[in-house]
Design a protein around this motif. Structure first.
Motif, PDB file in Angstrom:
ATOM      1  N   CYS A 182       0.851  -1.190   0.000  1.00 45.54           N
ATOM      2  CA  CYS A 182       0.000   0.000   0.000  1.00 45.54           C
ATOM      3  C   CYS A 182       0.887   1.241   0.000  1.00 45.54           C
ATOM      4  CB  CYS A 182      -0.918   0.007   1.228  1.00 45.54           C
ATOM      5  SG  CYS A 182      -1.937   1.495   1.350  1.00 45.54           S
ATOM      6  N   SER A 235      -0.140   4.237   0.479  1.00 44.84           N
ATOM      7  CA  SER A 235      -0.624   5.224   1.442  1.00 44.84           C
ATOM      8  C   SER A 235      -0.065   4.978   2.844  1.00 44.84           C
ATOM      9  CB  SER A 235      -2.155   5.214   1.483  1.00 44.84           C
ATOM     10  OG  SER A 235      -2.694   5.592   0.235  1.00 44.84           O
ATOM     11  N   CYS A 236      -0.107   3.716   3.324  1.00 41.06           N
ATOM     12  CA  CYS A 236       0.343   3.429   4.686  1.00 41.06           C
ATOM     13  C   CYS A 236       1.634   2.630   4.725  1.00 41.06           C
ATOM     14  CB  CYS A 236      -0.744   2.707   5.476  1.00 41.06           C
ATOM     15  SG  CYS A 236      -1.110   1.033   4.883  1.00 41.06           S
ATOM     16  N   SER A 261      -7.087   2.074   1.513  1.00 44.21           N
ATOM     17  CA  SER A 261      -6.679   2.818   0.327  1.00 44.21           C
ATOM     18  C   SER A 261      -6.727   1.908  -0.898  1.00 44.21           C
ATOM     19  CB  SER A 261      -5.259   3.351   0.522  1.00 44.21           C
ATOM     20  OG  SER A 261      -4.750   3.878  -0.704  1.00 44.21           O
ATOM     21  N   ASP A 297      -4.702   2.728  -3.437  1.00 41.89           N
ATOM     22  CA  ASP A 297      -3.430   3.055  -4.078  1.00 41.89           C
ATOM     23  C   ASP A 297      -2.419   1.944  -3.760  1.00 41.89           C
ATOM     24  OD1 ASP A 297      -1.530   4.358  -5.513  1.00 41.89           O
ATOM     25  OD2 ASP A 297      -1.175   5.958  -4.041  1.00 41.89           O
TER      26      ASP A 297
END
Length: 312
Positions: A208, A210-211, A227, A229
């Motif tokens: 991921c 995002s994280c 997310s 993404d």
């Protein structure tokens, strides 16, 4: 030997709710008298009882043949079958299994059975072949301080025979049985990167953006932050055996047996399931260091497998 009595075979466990519940689940039995303590308490039995048809299972040896509790007889009641085999009657088929019950069994009772070699028929000619019907009777008892009580009986009959000679006849040639191949995975837009990585000998784990966390198996959304993404990172392929099973039966083509399958915890922190290769199943243990290797099956299916590695 007809009429011979054989000694006791004891049950490993007393009659207990856990085994009754599991047996009922497997057999699809929902009678509350067997599985609902509150209901059973209001009946004439004042508590749970065991299904009568479960009688035979209490005194079975378990996973390993002839593995009976201490105190059980070593005298084999099936010895007559061995004697018949020595005379050429090598084949066997069960023909009768008849259970009778005296009463319900209550929780906490301990059982054993004794065996009587009941009868041996005259030689019979059947469609299967020529042989003898062997009948054994197992009598089941509950151990009581005031005198053991008979609770049921099992009549078990088998036919030991020499198979009828099969006359070979010419038949038209049949097409060869097709070779069974490994099933291919279902590939979607969410998992394609993983299988493409296998073709490239890369162990790709979904990432991921995002994280910055990894997840496996692949999913359309991050399980940590939701997310969309997502991309992937190539894992080192090193890890350790978090858990495993060794499949013995049923044997399903095209796999080899015994078939060890591992749950691998990668150095990156995620886990995945994969076949284990080049290992002796008897020597497997939790925590064994492993590393990925890629094997191609049927010419076009590349899978990540794991083998043991030396710790550096």
């Amino acid at each position: 030997m007809v009429g011979k009595e054989f000694g006791r075979i004891y049950a490993w466990d007393e009659v207990n709710p856990a085994m009754v519940r599991q047996w009922c689940e497997v057999m699809g039995v929902t009678n509350p008298l067997y599985i609902d303590p509150e209901y059973a308490l209001q009946t004439e039995f004042e508590g749970l009882v065991a299904p009568p048809a479960m009688l035979q299972s209490w005194c079975q040896s378990g996973l390993y043949q002839d593995n009976f509790p201490p105190g059980s007889t070593d005298d084999n009641p099936y010895g007559v079958l061995k004697l018949l085999e020595e005379q050429g009657y090598m084949s066997v088929v069960a023909v009768n299994s008849e259970l009778t019950f005296e009463r319900y069994l209550k929780m906490g009772e301990r059982l054993y059975y004794t065996t009587r070699f009941d009868s041996l028929s005259d030689q019979k000619q059947t469609a299967l072949g020529t042989g003898f019907f062997v009948t054994l009777k197992m009598t089941y008892f509950s151990q009581k301080p005031y005198g053991d009580e008979q609770v049921g009986e099992l009549l078990f009959r088998v036919f030991k025979f020499k198979p009828a000679q099969v006359i070979e006849t010419k038949t038209e040639s049949k097409p060869a049985i097709p070779v069974i191949k490994r099933s291919k995975p279902g590939i979607s837009d969410d998992t394609r990167f993983f299988w493409d990585g296998c073709d490239e000998k890369e162990l790709r784990i979904q990432h991921c953006k995002s994280c910055d966390k990894l997840q496996h198996p692949p999913a359309p959304v991050c399980i940590h932050c939701q997310s969309f993404d997502l991309d992937y990172k190539v894992a080192s392929g090193k890890g350790e055996l978090y858990s495993y099973v060794v499949m013995h039966y049923p044997e399903i083509p095209p796999f080899d047996y015994p078939n060890p399958i591992g749950l691998i915890e990668l150095e990156e922190g995620v886990r995945l399931t994969a076949g284990l290769v080049g290992v002796d199943p008897k020597n497997l243990s939790i925590g064994t260091p492993v590393e990925v290797c890629f094997e191609t099956f049927d010419g076009d299916l590349t899978l990540p497998m794991f083998r043991t590695r030396e710790e550096s």
